[in-house]
Design a protein around this motif. Sequence first.
Motif, PDB file in Angstrom:
ATOM      1  N   PHE A  66       4.351  -3.221   7.910  1.00 43.68           N
ATOM      2  CA  PHE A  66       3.182  -3.149   7.046  1.00 43.68           C
ATOM      3  C   PHE A  66       3.417  -3.929   5.774  1.00 43.68           C
ATOM      4  O   PHE A  66       4.525  -3.946   5.240  1.00 43.68           O
ATOM      5  CB  PHE A  66       2.852  -1.685   6.702  1.00 43.68           C
ATOM      6  N   THR A  67       2.380  -4.567   5.290  1.00 43.87           N
ATOM      7  CA  THR A  67       2.396  -5.252   4.005  1.00 43.87           C
ATOM      8  C   THR A  67       1.256  -4.684   3.185  1.00 43.87           C
ATOM      9  O   THR A  67       0.121  -4.579   3.669  1.00 43.87           O
ATOM     10  CB  THR A  67       2.215  -6.772   4.195  1.00 43.87           C
ATOM     11  N   GLN A  68       1.547  -4.304   1.951  1.00 44.19           N
ATOM     12  CA  GLN A  68       0.555  -3.699   1.053  1.00 44.19           C
ATOM     13  C   GLN A  68       0.026  -4.750   0.090  1.00 44.19           C
ATOM     14  O   GLN A  68       0.796  -5.482  -0.514  1.00 44.19           O
ATOM     15  CB  GLN A  68       1.193  -2.558   0.258  1.00 44.19           C
ATOM     16  N   TRP A  69      -1.291  -4.841  -0.054  1.00 42.71           N
ATOM     17  CA  TRP A  69      -1.948  -5.704  -1.037  1.00 42.71           C
ATOM     18  C   TRP A  69      -2.616  -4.773  -2.037  1.00 42.71           C
ATOM     19  O   TRP A  69      -3.403  -3.907  -1.658  1.00 42.71           O
ATOM     20  CB  TRP A  69      -2.985  -6.573  -0.335  1.00 42.71           C
ATOM     21  N   SER A  70      -2.259  -4.913  -3.321  1.00 41.16           N
ATOM     22  CA  SER A  70      -2.766  -3.996  -4.338  1.00 41.16           C
ATOM     23  C   SER A  70      -3.248  -4.750  -5.571  1.00 41.16           C
ATOM     24  O   SER A  70      -2.434  -5.199  -6.385  1.00 41.16           O
ATOM     25  CB  SER A  70      -1.670  -3.012  -4.770  1.00 41.16           C
ATOM     26  N   PRO A  71      -4.552  -4.880  -5.745  1.00 41.81           N
ATOM     27  CA  PRO A  71      -5.054  -5.490  -6.983  1.00 41.81           C
ATOM     28  C   PRO A  71      -4.987  -4.475  -8.124  1.00 41.81           C
ATOM     29  O   PRO A  71      -5.186  -3.283  -7.912  1.00 41.81           O
ATOM     30  CB  PRO A  71      -6.499  -5.845  -6.644  1.00 41.81           C
ATOM     31  N   VAL A 118       5.056  -9.799  -7.265  1.00 44.36           N
ATOM     32  CA  VAL A 118       5.313 -10.010  -5.844  1.00 44.36           C
ATOM     33  C   VAL A 118       6.167  -8.856  -5.337  1.00 44.36           C
ATOM     34  O   VAL A 118       7.049  -8.363  -6.039  1.00 44.36           O
ATOM     35  CB  VAL A 118       6.033 -11.351  -5.618  1.00 44.36           C
ATOM     36  N   ASN A 119       5.906  -8.419  -4.114  1.00 45.58           N
ATOM     37  CA  ASN A 119       6.669  -7.359  -3.482  1.00 45.58           C
ATOM     38  C   ASN A 119       7.329  -7.950  -2.239  1.00 45.58           C
ATOM     39  O   ASN A 119       6.645  -8.508  -1.387  1.00 45.58           O
ATOM     40  CB  ASN A 119       5.731  -6.204  -3.106  1.00 45.58           C
ATOM     41  N   TYR A 120       8.650  -7.818  -2.152  1.00 49.99           N
ATOM     42  CA  TYR A 120       9.381  -8.290  -0.977  1.00 49.99           C
ATOM     43  C   TYR A 120       9.975  -7.114  -0.228  1.00 49.99           C
ATOM     44  O   TYR A 120      10.540  -6.201  -0.823  1.00 49.99           O
ATOM     45  CB  TYR A 120      10.522  -9.228  -1.378  1.00 49.99           C
ATOM     46  N   PHE A 124      12.366   1.672  -3.658  1.00 45.91           N
ATOM     47  CA  PHE A 124      11.820   0.607  -4.489  1.00 45.91           C
ATOM     48  C   PHE A 124      12.682   0.376  -5.719  1.00 45.91           C
ATOM     49  O   PHE A 124      13.277   1.311  -6.253  1.00 45.91           O
ATOM     50  CB  PHE A 124      10.420   0.992  -4.992  1.00 45.91           C
ATOM     51  N   VAL A 125      12.700  -0.854  -6.190  1.00 48.36           N
ATOM     52  CA  VAL A 125      13.277  -1.198  -7.488  1.00 48.36           C
ATOM     53  C   VAL A 125      12.586  -2.476  -7.959  1.00 48.36           C
ATOM     54  O   VAL A 125      12.033  -3.234  -7.148  1.00 48.36           O
ATOM     55  CB  VAL A 125      14.818  -1.370  -7.412  1.00 48.36           C
ATOM     56  N   HIS A 126      12.617  -2.701  -9.262  1.00 48.57           N
ATOM     57  CA  HIS A 126      11.988  -3.893  -9.829  1.00 48.57           C
ATOM     58  C   HIS A 126      13.035  -4.769 -10.497  1.00 48.57           C
ATOM     59  O   HIS A 126      13.948  -4.260 -11.148  1.00 48.57           O
ATOM     60  CB  HIS A 126      10.916  -3.496 -10.850  1.00 48.57           C
ATOM     61  N   ILE A 127      12.878  -6.081 -10.335  1.00 46.49           N
ATOM     62  CA  ILE A 127      13.758  -7.060 -10.954  1.00 46.49           C
ATOM     63  C   ILE A 127      12.897  -8.126 -11.636  1.00 46.49           C
ATOM     64  O   ILE A 127      11.675  -8.155 -11.450  1.00 46.49           O
ATOM     65  CB  ILE A 127      14.695  -7.724  -9.917  1.00 46.49           C
ATOM     66  N   MET A 128      13.549  -8.983 -12.407  1.00 45.04           N
ATOM     67  CA  MET A 128      12.863 -10.114 -13.035  1.00 45.04           C
ATOM     68  C   MET A 128      13.485 -11.402 -12.511  1.00 45.04           C
ATOM     69  O   MET A 128      14.711 -11.511 -12.401  1.00 45.04           O
ATOM     70  CB  MET A 128      13.015 -10.059 -14.553  1.00 45.04           C
ATOM     71  N   ASP A 129      12.628 -12.390 -12.181  1.00 41.80           N
ATOM     72  CA  ASP A 129      13.172 -13.685 -11.790  1.00 41.80           C
ATOM     73  C   ASP A 129      13.385 -14.551 -13.029  1.00 41.80           C
ATOM     74  O   ASP A 129      13.109 -14.122 -14.152  1.00 41.80           O
ATOM     75  CB  ASP A 129      12.311 -14.359 -10.715  1.00 41.80           C
ATOM     76  N   ILE A 130      13.867 -15.765 -12.843  1.00 46.32           N
ATOM     77  CA  ILE A 130      14.223 -16.601 -13.991  1.00 46.32           C
ATOM     78  C   ILE A 130      13.021 -17.121 -14.765  1.00 46.32           C
ATOM     79  O   ILE A 130      13.178 -17.625 -15.878  1.00 46.32           O
ATOM     80  CB  ILE A 130      15.125 -17.784 -13.581  1.00 46.32           C
ATOM     81  N   GLU A 131      11.806 -16.982 -14.215  1.00 45.18           N
ATOM     82  CA  GLU A 131      10.602 -17.396 -14.939  1.00 45.18           C
ATOM     83  C   GLU A 131       9.850 -16.217 -15.540  1.00 45.18           C
ATOM     84  O   GLU A 131       8.729 -16.356 -16.004  1.00 45.18           O
ATOM     85  CB  GLU A 131       9.683 -18.201 -14.019  1.00 45.18           C
ATOM     86  N   GLY A 132      10.471 -15.031 -15.525  1.00 46.36           N
ATOM     87  CA  GLY A 132       9.851 -13.863 -16.136  1.00 46.36           C
ATOM     88  C   GLY A 132       8.851 -13.145 -15.250  1.00 46.36           C
ATOM     89  O   GLY A 132       8.062 -12.340 -15.736  1.00 46.36           O
ATOM     90  N   LYS A 184       7.914 -10.309 -12.627  1.00 49.52           N
ATOM     91  CA  LYS A 184       8.423  -9.026 -12.134  1.00 49.52           C
ATOM     92  C   LYS A 184       8.306  -9.036 -10.620  1.00 49.52           C
ATOM     93  O   LYS A 184       7.278  -9.433 -10.056  1.00 49.52           O
ATOM     94  CB  LYS A 184       7.613  -7.874 -12.733  1.00 49.52           C
ATOM     95  N   ILE A 185       9.352  -8.582  -9.954  1.00 48.84           N
ATOM     96  CA  ILE A 185       9.401  -8.550  -8.495  1.00 48.84           C
ATOM     97  C   ILE A 185       9.739  -7.135  -8.062  1.00 48.84           C
ATOM     98  O   ILE A 185      10.662  -6.517  -8.597  1.00 48.84           O
ATOM     99  CB  ILE A 185      10.480  -9.519  -7.970  1.00 48.84           C
TER     100      ILE A 185
END
Length: 122
Positions: free
Chosen positions: A33-38, A55-57, A88-96, A98-99
């Motif tokens: 399943f993939t969740q799309w959440s506006p 983005v959610n991976y 779940f956990v959240h990280i930041m990529d190099i362009e700021g 949130k993932i």
Amino acid sequence: MREWYQTHLGLKTNDYGAVFEWRQGADSLKKGFTQWSPFGEKTKYFEPSTKDFMVNYRVADLEALVDELKKEGVTITDKIEVADYGKFVHIMDIEGNKIELWEPNDVAYEKLGKEMGSATTK
């Protein structure tokens, strides 16, 4: 927003957005399943990112990945959250950006959707 996508693109929406159901490539008997959440345009959910999306991976082993990301100096913004339908956990990529990283439990996720009366978009 959810209503617009339901009306014009046929997505089967629920209170959280829409769930897309698919079959896993390695075992076509297993669903995924993939969740799309506006989110509303004034949401603070994506902070500390200043972007208006996240983005959610899906990942296989969240704890091991987080350990590796820490060693690599990646910013982890919170602690691993555990729910019946995954971790779940959240990280930041190099362009700021949130993932969100999600180690899903697709069986429990599907059960939760059925309990909510939600249909999936296939």
